[in-house]
Write a protein that holds these residues in place. Structure first.
Motif, PDB file in Angstrom:
ATOM      1  N   ALA A   1      -2.703   7.767  -8.756  1.00 33.96           N
ATOM      2  CA  ALA A   1      -1.302   7.420  -8.500  1.00 33.96           C
ATOM      3  C   ALA A   1      -0.668   8.569  -7.728  1.00 33.96           C
ATOM      4  O   ALA A   1      -1.159   9.697  -7.746  1.00 33.96           O
ATOM      5  CB  ALA A   1      -0.540   7.158  -9.804  1.00 33.96           C
ATOM      6  N   LEU A   2       0.409   8.252  -7.057  1.00 32.26           N
ATOM      7  CA  LEU A   2       1.154   9.277  -6.341  1.00 32.26           C
ATOM      8  C   LEU A   2       2.040  10.045  -7.312  1.00 32.26           C
ATOM      9  O   LEU A   2       2.545   9.478  -8.280  1.00 32.26           O
ATOM     10  CB  LEU A   2       2.011   8.650  -5.244  1.00 32.26           C
ATOM     11  CG  LEU A   2       1.286   8.108  -4.014  1.00 32.26           C
ATOM     12  CD1 LEU A   2       2.261   7.349  -3.126  1.00 32.26           C
ATOM     13  CD2 LEU A   2       0.624   9.224  -3.237  1.00 32.26           C
TER      14      LEU A   2
ATOM     15  N   GLY B   1      -5.131   9.721   5.542  1.00 27.47           N
ATOM     16  CA  GLY B   1      -4.425   9.301   4.346  1.00 27.47           C
ATOM     17  C   GLY B   1      -2.946   9.617   4.332  1.00 27.47           C
ATOM     18  O   GLY B   1      -2.284   9.360   3.334  1.00 27.47           O
ATOM     19  N   ILE B   2      -2.388  10.158   5.413  1.00 25.79           N
ATOM     20  CA  ILE B   2      -0.975  10.497   5.507  1.00 25.79           C
ATOM     21  C   ILE B   2      -0.316   9.542   6.500  1.00 25.79           C
ATOM     22  O   ILE B   2      -0.873   9.254   7.568  1.00 25.79           O
ATOM     23  CB  ILE B   2      -0.767  11.956   5.945  1.00 25.79           C
ATOM     24  CG1 ILE B   2      -1.511  12.902   4.990  1.00 25.79           C
ATOM     25  CG2 ILE B   2       0.709  12.306   5.994  1.00 25.79           C
ATOM     26  CD1 ILE B   2      -1.028  12.840   3.557  1.00 25.79           C
TER      27      ILE B   2
ATOM     28  N   ASP C   1       0.856  -1.179   0.000  1.00 25.77           N
ATOM     29  CA  ASP C   1       0.000   0.000   0.000  1.00 25.77           C
ATOM     30  C   ASP C   1       0.895   1.233   0.000  1.00 25.77           C
ATOM     31  O   ASP C   1       1.807   1.341   0.818  1.00 25.77           O
ATOM     32  CB  ASP C   1      -0.906   0.026   1.238  1.00 25.77           C
ATOM     33  CG  ASP C   1      -2.047  -0.975   1.125  1.00 25.77           C
ATOM     34  OD1 ASP C   1      -2.255  -1.505   0.020  1.00 25.77           O
ATOM     35  OD2 ASP C   1      -2.718  -1.226   2.143  1.00 25.77           O
ATOM     36  N   LEU C   2       0.633   2.148  -0.929  1.00 28.11           N
ATOM     37  CA  LEU C   2       1.436   3.352  -1.070  1.00 28.11           C
ATOM     38  C   LEU C   2       0.730   4.528  -0.410  1.00 28.11           C
ATOM     39  O   LEU C   2      -0.460   4.752  -0.635  1.00 28.11           O
ATOM     40  CB  LEU C   2       1.689   3.660  -2.548  1.00 28.11           C
ATOM     41  CG  LEU C   2       2.471   2.598  -3.321  1.00 28.11           C
ATOM     42  CD1 LEU C   2       2.478   2.917  -4.804  1.00 28.11           C
ATOM     43  CD2 LEU C   2       3.893   2.502  -2.802  1.00 28.11           C
ATOM     44  N   TYR C   3       1.468   5.241   0.411  1.00 27.47           N
ATOM     45  CA  TYR C   3       0.928   6.415   1.086  1.00 27.47           C
ATOM     46  C   TYR C   3       1.947   7.550   1.010  1.00 27.47           C
ATOM     47  O   TYR C   3       3.134   7.325   0.793  1.00 27.47           O
ATOM     48  CB  TYR C   3       0.620   6.111   2.562  1.00 27.47           C
ATOM     49  CG  TYR C   3      -0.539   5.161   2.764  1.00 27.47           C
ATOM     50  CD1 TYR C   3      -1.853   5.627   2.815  1.00 27.47           C
ATOM     51  CD2 TYR C   3      -0.320   3.797   2.905  1.00 27.47           C
ATOM     52  CE1 TYR C   3      -2.913   4.754   3.003  1.00 27.47           C
ATOM     53  CE2 TYR C   3      -1.383   2.916   3.102  1.00 27.47           C
ATOM     54  CZ  TYR C   3      -2.673   3.403   3.147  1.00 27.47           C
ATOM     55  OH  TYR C   3      -3.712   2.536   3.319  1.00 27.47           O
ATOM     56  N   GLN C   4       1.439   8.749   1.215  1.00 29.76           N
ATOM     57  CA  GLN C   4       2.305   9.912   1.291  1.00 29.76           C
ATOM     58  C   GLN C   4       2.654  10.198   2.739  1.00 29.76           C
ATOM     59  O   GLN C   4       1.828  10.031   3.635  1.00 29.76           O
ATOM     60  CB  GLN C   4       1.633  11.146   0.682  1.00 29.76           C
ATOM     61  CG  GLN C   4       1.627  11.170  -0.836  1.00 29.76           C
ATOM     62  CD  GLN C   4       1.045  12.453  -1.377  1.00 29.76           C
ATOM     63  OE1 GLN C   4       0.241  13.106  -0.721  1.00 29.76           O
ATOM     64  NE2 GLN C   4       1.427  12.824  -2.584  1.00 29.76           N
ATOM     65  N   ARG C   5       3.902  10.633   2.939  1.00 31.30           N
ATOM     66  CA  ARG C   5       4.319  11.058   4.261  1.00 31.30           C
ATOM     67  C   ARG C   5       4.084  12.554   4.422  1.00 31.30           C
ATOM     68  O   ARG C   5       3.657  13.232   3.483  1.00 31.30           O
ATOM     69  CB  ARG C   5       5.796  10.709   4.470  1.00 31.30           C
ATOM     70  CG  ARG C   5       6.051   9.224   4.474  1.00 31.30           C
ATOM     71  CD  ARG C   5       7.498   8.896   4.754  1.00 31.30           C
ATOM     72  NE  ARG C   5       8.338   9.114   3.584  1.00 31.30           N
ATOM     73  CZ  ARG C   5       9.607   8.723   3.516  1.00 31.30           C
ATOM     74  NH1 ARG C   5      10.166   8.093   4.537  1.00 31.30           N
ATOM     75  NH2 ARG C   5      10.320   8.935   2.421  1.00 31.30           N
ATOM     76  N   ALA C   6       4.373  13.064   5.599  1.00 33.72           N
ATOM     77  CA  ALA C   6       4.148  14.483   5.858  1.00 33.72           C
ATOM     78  C   ALA C   6       5.020  15.356   4.969  1.00 33.72           C
ATOM     79  O   ALA C   6       4.644  16.480   4.631  1.00 33.72           O
ATOM     80  CB  ALA C   6       4.409  14.801   7.333  1.00 33.72           C
ATOM     81  N   ASP C   7       6.197  14.845   4.548  1.00 34.28           N
ATOM     82  CA  ASP C   7       7.072  15.598   3.647  1.00 34.28           C
ATOM     83  C   ASP C   7       6.758  15.330   2.188  1.00 34.28           C
ATOM     84  O   ASP C   7       7.545  15.669   1.315  1.00 34.28           O
ATOM     85  CB  ASP C   7       8.535  15.266   3.934  1.00 34.28           C
ATOM     86  CG  ASP C   7       8.834  13.774   3.807  1.00 34.28           C
ATOM     87  OD1 ASP C   7       7.901  13.005   3.474  1.00 34.28           O
ATOM     88  OD2 ASP C   7       9.976  13.360   4.065  1.00 34.28           O
TER      89      ASP C   7
END
Length: 288
Positions: A257-258, A85-86, A52-58
């Motif tokens: 997509a990211l 979602g982060i 599972d792909l997620y975005q970090r705070a940066d």
């Protein structure tokens, strides 16, 4: 004797066939991430297991194991939790947490000390990788050649450095092939490039590499950078969101997509530094 065709809404014996209407996915306007849940799942390129792909705070992506694990079984340095979602690199006080896939990937060296529970899960993923390989459902990526050889054509950098919003990013593809990440009306990823012929483009410039975080990173040589800082602020936001002009004008459209940007680090990405301007020059390759 003529056969009577079975209605499409019924089975062969005449019983009613249950129909399920597709439920549209929506993204809340207040969500910090525009990525749909369907766009967060993928396969590890090295082992073939689901991630599972997620975005970090940066705003950098991270691949997490798709299921939660008991917090006592995960080292404190490898605990992650999700909020709106982060992904955040610490526990949230609950008895469950997420763990990066890199810790469990059978083709990588663990990033932290693992216990019996994680070792057993790592063996399960290794067995699943072997099954996928034996059945032909997964083919491991060949060992990458040296970055210098794979990216030796300085006239057309495969992963150029892009400057926008006063920051530098490493692109995932050539400038012409950076693809929009938005979802179309047919629930597929947009095929349009971010570099549109009707929109203003950036220019290639030779800029100093500079230092990173106050440290002496590399000799202060000139490197080729695709500069977008002279464009309007809205255009730079469009590039950062990795959207084509059509979807940039439709903020309600979700992402499938990211965005492929990585914050450029002169130390980590030294192999992608190019000291020559791209050639031959095109409409978007001309300097000023």
């Amino acid at each position: 004797m003529r056969t009577t065709p079975t209605p499409t809404g019924r089975h062969w014996d005449g019983s009613r066939r249950p129909t399920r209407r597709p439920r549209p996915l929506q993204v809340a306007g207040t969500s910090p991430s525009r990525l749909l849940r369907t766009g967060q799942s993928g396969r590890c390129r090295q082992c073939g297991n689901r991630i599972d792909l997620y975005q970090r705070a940066d705003q950098r992506p991270i691949a997490l194991h798709p299921t939660e694990l008991a917090t006592p079984h995960v080292p404190e340095s490898c605990r992650w939790h999700l909020s709106s979602g982060i992904a955040y690199p610490h526990g949230d006080g609950s008895p469950w947490c997420r763990i990066p896939h890199a810790v469990l990937c059978p083709r990588r060296t663990p990033l932290c000390r693992t216990g019996p529970h994680l070792d057993a899960l790592r063996r399960q993923l290794a067995v699943h990788t072997r099954r996928l390989t034996d059945t032909g459902a997964f083919a491991p990526e060949p060992a990458p050649a040296t970055t210098q050889a794979a990216d030796s054509d300085a006239d057309n950098p495969a992963r150029p450095v892009v400057q926008m919003l006063l920051c530098r990013y490493l692109a995932e593809n050539t400038i012409e092939h950076i693809r929009c990440v938005a979802q179309t009306r047919h629930r597929r990823r947009c095929t349009h490039p971010v570099l549109a012929p009707t929109a203003p483009a950036g220019v290639w410039r030779l800029m100093p590499t500079g230092s990173h975080r106050g440290q002496l990173a590399l000799p202060n040589v000139l490197m080729a950078v695709y500069d977008l800082n002279h464009l309007p602020y809205s255009e730079q936001l469009r590039w950062r969101a990795q959207r084509c002009p059509q979807h940039a004008a439709a903020p309600g459209a979700a992402d499938l997509a990211l965005a492929g940007w990585q914050p450029f680090d002169p130390l980590l990405h030294a192999a992608h530094i190019r000291t020559r301007m791209p050639h031959p020059p095109g409409r978007h390759l001309k300097g000023r």
